[in-house]
Write an enzyme that holds these catalytic residues in place. Structure first.
Site, mmCIF file in Angstrom:
data_model
loop_
_atom_site.group_PDB
_atom_site.id
_atom_site.type_symbol
_atom_site.label_atom_id
_atom_site.label_comp_id
_atom_site.label_asym_id
_atom_site.label_seq_id
_atom_site.Cartn_x
_atom_site.Cartn_y
_atom_site.Cartn_z
ATOM 1 N N LYS A 22 0.864 -1.199 0.000
ATOM 2 C CA LYS A 22 0.000 0.000 0.000
ATOM 3 C C LYS A 22 0.885 1.227 0.000
ATOM 4 O O LYS A 22 1.833 1.330 0.782
ATOM 5 C CB LYS A 22 -0.866 0.002 1.272
ATOM 6 C CG LYS A 22 -1.818 1.158 1.361
ATOM 7 C CD LYS A 22 -3.173 0.816 0.804
ATOM 8 C CE LYS A 22 -4.094 1.994 0.645
ATOM 9 N NZ LYS A 22 -3.892 2.760 -0.608
ATOM 10 N N LYS B 111 5.212 1.937 -3.011
ATOM 11 C CA LYS B 111 5.134 3.337 -3.476
ATOM 12 C C LYS B 111 5.296 3.324 -4.991
ATOM 13 O O LYS B 111 5.980 2.446 -5.544
ATOM 14 C CB LYS B 111 6.264 4.164 -2.849
ATOM 15 C CG LYS B 111 5.990 5.648 -2.833
ATOM 16 C CD LYS B 111 5.069 6.007 -1.662
ATOM 17 C CE LYS B 111 4.695 7.475 -1.641
ATOM 18 N NZ LYS B 111 3.926 7.797 -0.432
ATOM 19 N N ASN C 164 -2.951 20.066 -0.103
ATOM 20 C CA ASN C 164 -3.930 19.194 0.533
ATOM 21 C C ASN C 164 -3.672 19.061 2.030
ATOM 22 O O ASN C 164 -4.593 19.180 2.841
ATOM 23 C CB ASN C 164 -3.861 17.830 -0.173
ATOM 24 C CG ASN C 164 -4.928 16.893 0.310
ATOM 25 O OD1 ASN C 164 -5.917 17.311 0.895
ATOM 26 N ND2 ASN C 164 -4.716 15.624 0.103
HETATM 27 P P1 NAD Z 1 0.196 19.228 -2.542
HETATM 28 O O1 NAD Z 1 0.831 19.072 -3.876
HETATM 29 O O2 NAD Z 1 -1.280 19.321 -2.413
HETATM 30 O O3 NAD Z 1 0.801 20.528 -1.788
HETATM 31 C C1 NAD Z 1 2.150 20.800 -1.703
HETATM 32 C C2 NAD Z 1 2.335 22.232 -1.223
HETATM 33 O O4 NAD Z 1 3.738 22.505 -1.107
HETATM 34 C C3 NAD Z 1 1.785 23.289 -2.176
HETATM 35 O O5 NAD Z 1 1.228 24.364 -1.434
HETATM 36 C C4 NAD Z 1 3.023 23.772 -2.925
HETATM 37 O O6 NAD Z 1 2.897 25.092 -3.446
HETATM 38 C C5 NAD Z 1 4.055 23.704 -1.821
HETATM 39 N N1 NAD Z 1 5.433 23.651 -2.328
HETATM 40 C C6 NAD Z 1 5.890 22.986 -3.419
HETATM 41 N N2 NAD Z 1 7.203 23.238 -3.576
HETATM 42 C C7 NAD Z 1 7.575 24.035 -2.568
HETATM 43 C C8 NAD Z 1 8.794 24.646 -2.184
HETATM 44 N N3 NAD Z 1 9.924 24.433 -2.884
HETATM 45 N N4 NAD Z 1 8.821 25.402 -1.069
HETATM 46 C C9 NAD Z 1 7.696 25.621 -0.348
HETATM 47 N N5 NAD Z 1 6.502 25.066 -0.671
HETATM 48 C C10 NAD Z 1 6.443 24.303 -1.752
HETATM 49 O O7 NAD Z 1 0.767 17.995 -1.685
HETATM 50 P P2 NAD Z 1 0.143 17.384 -0.375
HETATM 51 O O8 NAD Z 1 -0.766 16.275 -0.730
HETATM 52 O O9 NAD Z 1 -0.331 18.488 0.510
HETATM 53 O O10 NAD Z 1 1.441 16.709 0.252
HETATM 54 C C11 NAD Z 1 2.428 17.463 0.922
HETATM 55 C C12 NAD Z 1 3.413 16.513 1.536
HETATM 56 O O11 NAD Z 1 2.734 15.629 2.434
HETATM 57 C C13 NAD Z 1 4.165 15.611 0.565
HETATM 58 O O12 NAD Z 1 5.461 15.378 1.079
HETATM 59 C C14 NAD Z 1 3.398 14.296 0.629
HETATM 60 O O13 NAD Z 1 4.208 13.179 0.295
HETATM 61 C C15 NAD Z 1 3.038 14.279 2.089
HETATM 62 N N6 NAD Z 1 1.885 13.431 2.392
HETATM 63 C C16 NAD Z 1 0.697 13.673 1.803
HETATM 64 C C17 NAD Z 1 -0.380 12.858 2.105
HETATM 65 C C18 NAD Z 1 -1.739 13.121 1.538
HETATM 66 O O14 NAD Z 1 -2.673 12.421 1.910
HETATM 67 N N7 NAD Z 1 -1.896 14.094 0.658
HETATM 68 C C19 NAD Z 1 -0.220 11.784 2.995
HETATM 69 C C20 NAD Z 1 1.031 11.590 3.602
HETATM 70 C C21 NAD Z 1 2.073 12.419 3.284
#
Ligand code: NAD
Length: 459
Positions: free
Chosen positions: A80, A116, A252
């Site tokens: 997963k 992944k 998100n």
């Molecule tokens: P997303 O793409 O929705 O949001 C990412 C955010 O980071 C955006 O606001 C973007 O503008 C910003 N960003 C991108 N590059 C940047 C930089 N260089 N400096 C500052 N900000 C920057 O992604 P997400 O789903 O919110 O995920 C964010 C992190 O959380 C990732 O590492 C992801 O692996 C992790 N994560 C997400 C989930 C999930 O359910 N979405 C679950 C576990 C972990």
């Protein structure tokens, strides 16, 4: 496995080998051999799948795009983990993230293994039709290894419910007549997704932060005081008062953390800085997160970048460069953007005493050490950001049963599961001074050692 992850896993193996209450039936050379075998299993993926997806671009040009699915370990259940669309995707990164999923699922007692996926593209440079083709091709190339009881992908950076719906539809057409709702999670509600899944990671991150301080430390204060643990001293500085908060990332995960903090009127915390790929917005009186959320929804997820856009949003804030959020003079910093944001060259400038990893691996090993030396509380990714995979598990259950839960029930189950994990690891953290990340890894590796031994895999 990445260097930081493998160093922590090695340390966990040493700790567990010396603790005779873990696998008590083993002693001497046999014990050493079993733990060596466990180390070999955890440090390598079971299977690595790579393909070059052949896509015809809108221009007519044909390209072949590198794509991966790494299946790290399935001792606890089907593989997963998310599928990431990003230009930095490579085999090492996906393998490291797959290993983290094995450990995260083990820590939270989710009956899944770790996997992944990734596609090496910048999704912003592709049209909707091209992205649709990439999703279809991903499923076609990896169809034999995916499935509700084999390997269940979910969204990650650069993907969301649209991509999961396209992939599920492709899986359905490649496997006619077979159950398909459990083959991907993070789908739209209309296509068998779970209520609450989209906000689950951000809400889970905020829950963990709040539970640690307000419930756990507050409730056990007299007991914790007796441990003379520097992390208890740090925690006490942040309980029973409103805190200032900075959040890196407004996607998100970040936007949901911001909304949770903003709506938490009882706590009275103030979100004074938020950032995204373009800017940091700062207001020491607190930012109106509701207005920023509305603005970002109608501006491709982005924050205002100039005075005119701030006016449109109805927000007063200083516009700073995107890194400024990391160095804001705040109590708590949430990292919810991407990897390696705090590293050995900038850690000295980070002022927050509590740092929460909403993103995966946003703090490097060196920076983690430096933060530990100054007794900062770091709530690690493996603990804090598991809300997404936990609700994915609920989505999978609902899909298999084709009976769906209310949003309220989903969050009840999520918080219950996260609280169970917190009640297991926090006593270890506060009893002896060790990093919370290490406690979580110890717990996850212990669970894996028990099951792998029982499955006869550790010989
Ligand atoms: P997303 O793409 O929705 O949001 C990412 C955010 O980071 C955006 O606001 C973007 O503008 C910003 N960003 C991108 N590059 C940047 C930089 N260089 N400096 C500052 N900000 C920057 O992604 P997400 O789903 O919110 O995920 C964010 C992190 O959380 C990732 O590492 C992801 O692996 C992790 N994560 C997400 C989930 C999930 O359910 N979405 C679950 C576990 C972990």
């Amino acid at each position: 496995m990445g260097r930081q992850t493998s160093t922590i896993v090695e340390q966990s193996l040493r700790v567990l080998m010396e603790n005779n209450s873990i696998l008590p039936q083993l002693a001497g050379n046999r014990r050493e051999q079993v733990f060596q075998s466990l180390g070999a299993i955890l440090s390598t993926p079971n299977k690595t799948h790579k393909a070059f997806l052949r896509i015809t671009l809108d221009s007519g040009e044909v390209v072949r795009i590198p794509a991966y699915r790494i299946q790290h370990n399935d001792a606890l259940g089907p593989y997963k983990g998310g599928i990431r669309f990003h230009e930095s995707v490579n085999e090492d990164e996906v393998t490291n993230l797959a290993a983290l999923m094995t450990l995260k699922n083990a820590l939270h007692d989710v009956p899944f293994g770790g996997g992944k996926g990734g596609v090496c593209i910048n999704p912003r440079q592709y049209s909707e039709r091209e992205l649709y083709m990439i999703c279809k091709k991903y499923v076609q190339y990896f169809t034999g290894i995916l499935g509700p009881d084999k390997d269940i992908p979910a969204p990650d950076m650069g993907t969301g419910e649209r991509e999961m719906d396209w992939m599920t539809a492709e899986y359905k057409s490649v496997h006619p007549g077979q159950p398909y709702l459990g083959c991907f999670t993070g789908k739209s509600i209309a296509f068998g997704g779970s209520l609450g899944r989209k906000e689950a990671t951000g809400r889970g991150v905020y829950f963990v932060f709040k539970y640690l301080l307000n419930h756990y430390v507050n409730k056990h204060l007299s007991l914790l005081d007796a441990y003379h643990n520097p992390y208890v001293t740090t925690a006490k500085r942040y309980i029973n008062r409103p805190l200032t908060i900075a959040i890196q990332g407004f996607g998100n995960v970040g936007s949901v953390i911001a909304s949770e903090a903003f709506k938490d009127l009882e706590a009275g915390h103030k979100v004074v800085a938020v950032s995204d790929r373009n800017v940091t917005l700062y207001n020491e009186q607190g930012l109106p997160i509701d207005k920023l959320f509305v603005f970002s929804q109608s501006h491709q997820g982005e924050l205002p970048t100039n005075e005119q856009q701030l006016q449109t949003a109805g927000v007063q804030a200083e516009i700073l460069d995107r890194e400024a959020v990391l160095y804001a003079d705040v109590d708590t910093l949430f990292l919810a953007a991407l990897e390696e944001q705090i590293h050995q060259h900038n850690v000295a400038n980070v002022k927050a005493g509590i740092i929460v990893e909403g993103a995966n691996a946003p703090i490097t090993g060196e920076a983690d050490e430096a933060l530990a030396q100054r007794n900062a509380i770091v709530i690690p990714d493996i603990l804090a950001n598991a809300g997404g995979v936990i609700v994915s598990y609920f989505e999978w259950l609902q899909g298999k049963d084709t009976r769906f839960f209310s949003e309220e029930h989903v969050y009840e189950l999520l918080y219950e599961k996260m609280q169970t994990t917190l009640d297991q690891v926090l006593p270890l953290y506060f009893e002896q001074p060790q990093q919370l990340r290490q406690c979580c890894f110890n717990h996850a590796v212990m669970r894996l050692s028990n099951i792998l031994y029982r499955q006869g895999k550790l010989y």
